[in-house]
Design an enzyme around this catalytic site. Sequence first.
Site, PDB file in Angstrom:
ATOM      1  N   SER A   1       0.865  -1.196   0.000  1.00 33.80           N
ATOM      2  CA  SER A   1       0.000   0.000   0.000  1.00 33.80           C
ATOM      3  C   SER A   1       0.891   1.232   0.000  1.00 33.80           C
ATOM      4  O   SER A   1       2.061   1.164   0.425  1.00 33.80           O
ATOM      5  CB  SER A   1      -0.857   0.008   1.272  1.00 33.80           C
ATOM      6  OG  SER A   1      -1.466   1.265   1.479  1.00 33.80           O
TER       7      SER A   1
ATOM      8  N   TYR B   1      -1.734  -0.642  10.514  1.00 36.43           N
ATOM      9  CA  TYR B   1      -1.994  -0.976   9.110  1.00 36.43           C
ATOM     10  C   TYR B   1      -0.763  -0.632   8.260  1.00 36.43           C
ATOM     11  O   TYR B   1      -0.232  -1.488   7.533  1.00 36.43           O
ATOM     12  CB  TYR B   1      -3.234  -0.243   8.582  1.00 36.43           C
ATOM     13  CG  TYR B   1      -3.472  -0.545   7.112  1.00 36.43           C
ATOM     14  CD1 TYR B   1      -3.839  -1.824   6.711  1.00 36.43           C
ATOM     15  CD2 TYR B   1      -3.256   0.420   6.132  1.00 36.43           C
ATOM     16  CE1 TYR B   1      -4.004  -2.118   5.367  1.00 36.43           C
ATOM     17  CE2 TYR B   1      -3.431   0.133   4.785  1.00 36.43           C
ATOM     18  CZ  TYR B   1      -3.806  -1.145   4.408  1.00 36.43           C
ATOM     19  OH  TYR B   1      -3.959  -1.459   3.078  1.00 36.43           O
TER      20      TYR B   1
HETATM   21  P1  NDP Z   1     -11.633  -5.721   0.015  1.00 36.34           P
HETATM   22  O1  NDP Z   1     -12.087  -5.552   1.417  1.00 36.34           O
HETATM   23  O2  NDP Z   1     -12.596  -5.387  -1.073  1.00 36.34           O
HETATM   24  O3  NDP Z   1     -11.081  -7.198  -0.210  1.00 36.34           O
HETATM   25  C1  NDP Z   1     -10.269  -7.817   0.759  1.00 36.34           C
HETATM   26  C2  NDP Z   1     -10.174  -9.297   0.473  1.00 36.34           C
HETATM   27  O4  NDP Z   1      -9.327  -9.878   1.475  1.00 36.34           O
HETATM   28  C3  NDP Z   1     -11.521  -9.987   0.557  1.00 36.34           C
HETATM   29  O5  NDP Z   1     -11.648 -10.873  -0.528  1.00 36.34           O
HETATM   30  C4  NDP Z   1     -11.464 -10.765   1.869  1.00 36.34           C
HETATM   31  O6  NDP Z   1     -12.148 -11.999   1.733  1.00 36.34           O
HETATM   32  C5  NDP Z   1      -9.956 -11.037   1.977  1.00 36.34           C
HETATM   33  N1  NDP Z   1      -9.559 -11.310   3.352  1.00 36.34           N
HETATM   34  C6  NDP Z   1      -9.548 -10.474   4.406  1.00 36.34           C
HETATM   35  N2  NDP Z   1      -9.147 -11.126   5.512  1.00 36.34           N
HETATM   36  C7  NDP Z   1      -8.899 -12.406   5.138  1.00 36.34           C
HETATM   37  C8  NDP Z   1      -8.473 -13.571   5.822  1.00 36.34           C
HETATM   38  N3  NDP Z   1      -8.203 -13.571   7.135  1.00 36.34           N
HETATM   39  N4  NDP Z   1      -8.308 -14.721   5.121  1.00 36.34           N
HETATM   40  C9  NDP Z   1      -8.573 -14.741   3.800  1.00 36.34           C
HETATM   41  N5  NDP Z   1      -8.996 -13.690   3.094  1.00 36.34           N
HETATM   42  C10 NDP Z   1      -9.160 -12.538   3.774  1.00 36.34           C
HETATM   43  O7  NDP Z   1     -10.329  -4.813  -0.103  1.00 36.34           O
HETATM   44  P2  NDP Z   1      -9.322  -4.518  -1.325  1.00 36.34           P
HETATM   45  O8  NDP Z   1      -9.628  -5.323  -2.506  1.00 36.34           O
HETATM   46  O9  NDP Z   1      -9.257  -3.051  -1.472  1.00 36.34           O
HETATM   47  O10 NDP Z   1      -7.965  -4.961  -0.659  1.00 36.34           O
HETATM   48  C11 NDP Z   1      -7.137  -5.986  -1.146  1.00 36.34           C
HETATM   49  C12 NDP Z   1      -5.736  -5.764  -0.638  1.00 36.34           C
HETATM   50  O11 NDP Z   1      -5.249  -4.510  -1.125  1.00 36.34           O
HETATM   51  C13 NDP Z   1      -5.616  -5.679   0.872  1.00 36.34           C
HETATM   52  O12 NDP Z   1      -4.416  -6.323   1.249  1.00 36.34           O
HETATM   53  C14 NDP Z   1      -5.536  -4.181   1.153  1.00 36.34           C
HETATM   54  O13 NDP Z   1      -4.847  -3.900   2.337  1.00 36.34           O
HETATM   55  C15 NDP Z   1      -4.781  -3.714  -0.066  1.00 36.34           C
HETATM   56  N6  NDP Z   1      -4.938  -2.314  -0.424  1.00 36.34           N
HETATM   57  C16 NDP Z   1      -6.184  -1.740  -0.612  1.00 36.34           C
HETATM   58  C17 NDP Z   1      -6.264  -0.416  -0.984  1.00 36.34           C
HETATM   59  C18 NDP Z   1      -7.570   0.290  -1.168  1.00 36.34           C
HETATM   60  O14 NDP Z   1      -7.616   1.538  -1.114  1.00 36.34           O
HETATM   61  N7  NDP Z   1      -8.672  -0.412  -1.421  1.00 36.34           N
HETATM   62  C19 NDP Z   1      -5.073   0.388  -1.257  1.00 36.34           C
HETATM   63  C20 NDP Z   1      -3.841  -0.309  -1.012  1.00 36.34           C
HETATM   64  C21 NDP Z   1      -3.785  -1.612  -0.644  1.00 36.34           C
HETATM   65  P3  NDP Z   1     -13.095 -12.649   2.851  1.00 36.34           P
HETATM   66  O15 NDP Z   1     -13.638 -11.534   3.685  1.00 36.34           O
HETATM   67  O16 NDP Z   1     -14.128 -13.374   2.054  1.00 36.34           O
HETATM   68  O17 NDP Z   1     -12.191 -13.558   3.584  1.00 36.34           O
HETATM   69  C1  8X3 Z   2      -5.071   1.546   1.564  1.00 36.97           C
HETATM   70  C2  8X3 Z   2      -4.707   2.887   1.053  1.00 36.97           C
HETATM   71  O1  8X3 Z   2      -4.427   5.321   1.658  1.00 36.97           O
HETATM   72  O2  8X3 Z   2      -6.157   4.045   2.845  1.00 36.97           O
HETATM   73  O3  8X3 Z   2      -3.952   0.760   1.711  1.00 36.97           O
HETATM   74  O4  8X3 Z   2      -3.827   3.677   3.356  1.00 36.97           O
HETATM   75  S1  8X3 Z   2      -4.773   4.032   2.299  1.00 36.97           S
END
Ligand code: NDP
Ligand code: 8X3
Length: 250
Positions: free
Chosen positions: A137, A150
Site C-alpha cells: 500500500s 496498518y
Molecule cells: P476488500 O475488502 O474489497 O477485499 C479484501 C479481500 O481480502 C476480501 O476478498 C477478503 O475476503 C480477503 N480477506 C480479508 N481477511 C482475510 C483472511 N483472514 N483470510 C482470507 N482472506 C481474507 O479490499 P481490497 O480489494 O481493497 O484490498 C485488497 C488488498 O489490497 C488488501 O491487502 C488491502 O490492504 C490492499 N490495499 C487496498 C487499498 C484500497 O484503497 N482499497 C489500497 C492499497 C492496498 P473474505 O472476507 O471473504 O475472507
Molecule cells: C489503503 C490505502 O491510503 O487508505 O492501503 O492507506 S490508504
Amino acid sequence: MSSSTVLITGATSGFGLASARLFAEHGYSLIITGRRLKRLQALADELTVPVHTVQLDVRDAQAVSDMVDALPERFRTIEVLVNNAGLALGAGPAWEASLEDWHTMIDTNVTGLVNVTHKLLPLLRQQPKASIINLASVAANWAYPGSHVYGGSKAFVSQFSRNLRCDLVGTGVRVTSLEPGMCETEFSLVRFKGDQQKSDNLYKGTNPLRPEDIADIIFWIAQQPPHININSIEVMPSSQAWDNFKVVRS
Ligand code: NDP
Ligand code: 8X3
C-alpha cells in the site's frame, strides 16, 4: 491465452475479484480463496475457465498448508501468486485503537501473507517463470494519522518483497510489491466496521482508483517476460497526493 494457473487470496471482493475475472478472460486456470464461500462459488459459476475454490482464512497456517497439499494435479502448476488478502481496521488515533484490531491486521496482512508465501515457494520454484505479486500500500511508504499498525503491516509486505527477491534472484520467481493508494472497494467498509456512510463519504467526489485499474496492473506485472522483475509500483488516483509534515506549536 494461457494454460497457467494463478492463485489469488481474497478473491471474494475488490482487487482479488477483479483480478480473478481478468486472468480468467485471458484463459488462466484459477485457484480462488477467501473466507466467504458463497461469493467464491458465485465467482466460479460466472467464469468459464477451470476454477478451484477454497474457503480459506490465511491466518490459519495449517489450513493454508492443507489447501496446497490437497490441490488437484491440474492446479499445481502455479505461475502467479497474488497475495492480496488483507485489511485495515479502524482509522482513529493509536490510543483509541483496539488491541484486537491490531492483532487481526498483523495476523492477516503479515502472518497470513507469510503463511501462503512460505507454502507456495517450493511449487513456484518448479516453474521456469513465476511471479509473486504482493499487495502492500502507499501506507507502507508514507505515514499518515490513523495508519499505525496498518501502515506498519504494509511496510513489512514491501520489505519482505524486496528481501524475497534477494533470495529468489536467478530462480525464475519474480517478486513485486504493489503499493496502491485510495481505491474504492470494500476496504473502507471493513475499516469503518460496516459503516457504509463513512465509506461513501471517503470516496465522494474523489474519482478514486477502481479495482479493475489494480487488476490491470497486476495482470501487466504477470505478463512481463522472464528477464524483467517489476520491483515495486506505487499508484494513486490523480486526486490523491502527499500532505505536509505536521508541526505542533506551543
Ligand atoms: P476488500 O475488502 O474489497 O477485499 C479484501 C479481500 O481480502 C476480501 O476478498 C477478503 O475476503 C480477503 N480477506 C480479508 N481477511 C482475510 C483472511 N483472514 N483470510 C482470507 N482472506 C481474507 O479490499 P481490497 O480489494 O481493497 O484490498 C485488497 C488488498 O489490497 C488488501 O491487502 C488491502 O490492504 C490492499 N490495499 C487496498 C487499498 C484500497 O484503497 N482499497 C489500497 C492499497 C492496498 P473474505 O472476507 O471473504 O475472507
Ligand atoms: C489503503 C490505502 O491510503 O487508505 O492501503 O492507506 S490508504
